[in-house]
Scaffold this motif. Sequence first.
Motif, PDB file in Angstrom:
ATOM      1  N   ALA A   1       3.340   2.651   2.573  1.00 42.74           N
ATOM      2  CA  ALA A   1       2.645   2.444   3.847  1.00 42.74           C
ATOM      3  C   ALA A   1       3.187   1.157   4.461  1.00 42.74           C
ATOM      4  O   ALA A   1       3.851   0.368   3.797  1.00 42.74           O
ATOM      5  CB  ALA A   1       1.141   2.341   3.608  1.00 42.74           C
TER       6      ALA A   1
ATOM      7  N   ASP B   1       1.683  11.889   1.592  1.00 39.60           N
ATOM      8  CA  ASP B   1       2.179  12.699   2.702  1.00 39.60           C
ATOM      9  C   ASP B   1       1.901  14.171   2.373  1.00 39.60           C
ATOM     10  O   ASP B   1       2.512  14.725   1.454  1.00 39.60           O
ATOM     11  CB  ASP B   1       3.676  12.454   2.895  1.00 39.60           C
TER      12      ASP B   1
ATOM     13  N   ASN C   1       0.837  -1.203   0.000  1.00 38.73           N
ATOM     14  CA  ASN C   1       0.000   0.000   0.000  1.00 38.73           C
ATOM     15  C   ASN C   1       0.870   1.250   0.000  1.00 38.73           C
ATOM     16  O   ASN C   1       2.029   1.217   0.422  1.00 38.73           O
ATOM     17  CB  ASN C   1      -0.923   0.013   1.219  1.00 38.73           C
ATOM     18  N   TRP C   2       0.283   2.357  -0.433  1.00 39.45           N
ATOM     19  CA  TRP C   2       0.950   3.656  -0.477  1.00 39.45           C
ATOM     20  C   TRP C   2       0.037   4.695   0.144  1.00 39.45           C
ATOM     21  O   TRP C   2      -1.179   4.561   0.118  1.00 39.45           O
ATOM     22  CB  TRP C   2       1.255   4.038  -1.926  1.00 39.45           C
ATOM     23  N   SER C   3       0.618   5.746   0.703  1.00 43.75           N
ATOM     24  CA  SER C   3      -0.178   6.847   1.247  1.00 43.75           C
ATOM     25  C   SER C   3       0.451   8.170   0.821  1.00 43.75           C
ATOM     26  O   SER C   3       1.645   8.243   0.547  1.00 43.75           O
ATOM     27  CB  SER C   3      -0.262   6.756   2.772  1.00 43.75           C
TER      28      SER C   3
END
Length: 166
Positions: free
Chosen positions: A64, A55, A51-53
């Motif tokens: 993530a 910023d 997963n990625w988030s």
Amino acid sequence: AVVSTQSTGKYGCGECPKDATAEKCGTCAGTSAAEGCNKKVETGANFECNNWSFDDKTKKFKPAETKTTCKRLKATNIACNMPSEAATKETYTSTSTCGPCKTAEKDKGCKECDKALCNKAAEKKDDDKKDDDKKDGDKKDDAKKDSATAVTSLLMPVIAMMNALF
């Protein structure tokens, strides 16, 4: 005819309910039992994608700490997606890292790959690591030079004074 793609095994005929999602209900094209439209869907092995988030401080995506378990049909290839280095909130809008990029985002803010957990942050190349190590080494060398200069600046007048006295 309708096919439930969930593992519940509930199959039926007619149109999908209006509130049904694509993961829960699909309309098939066959119109008769002979065409075999409404039959059990075969699934492939599950796989994971990172997963990625986003910023908000750096205005960049970052990996993530969580992963998503992706489900697929038997004939579907494994695919994960991730934001490109230049991706923004506008150019990468995927809500799931499972599957390929959205067509409109491919090569604009989204990158895809074809193995489980392949969508991870790029590792630095050996040359980049050497450059970083060299920079760290340069900082240490500069600190040594600075301390040597300070010691020399302090001792020179003392030596000159002792020389003048004797």
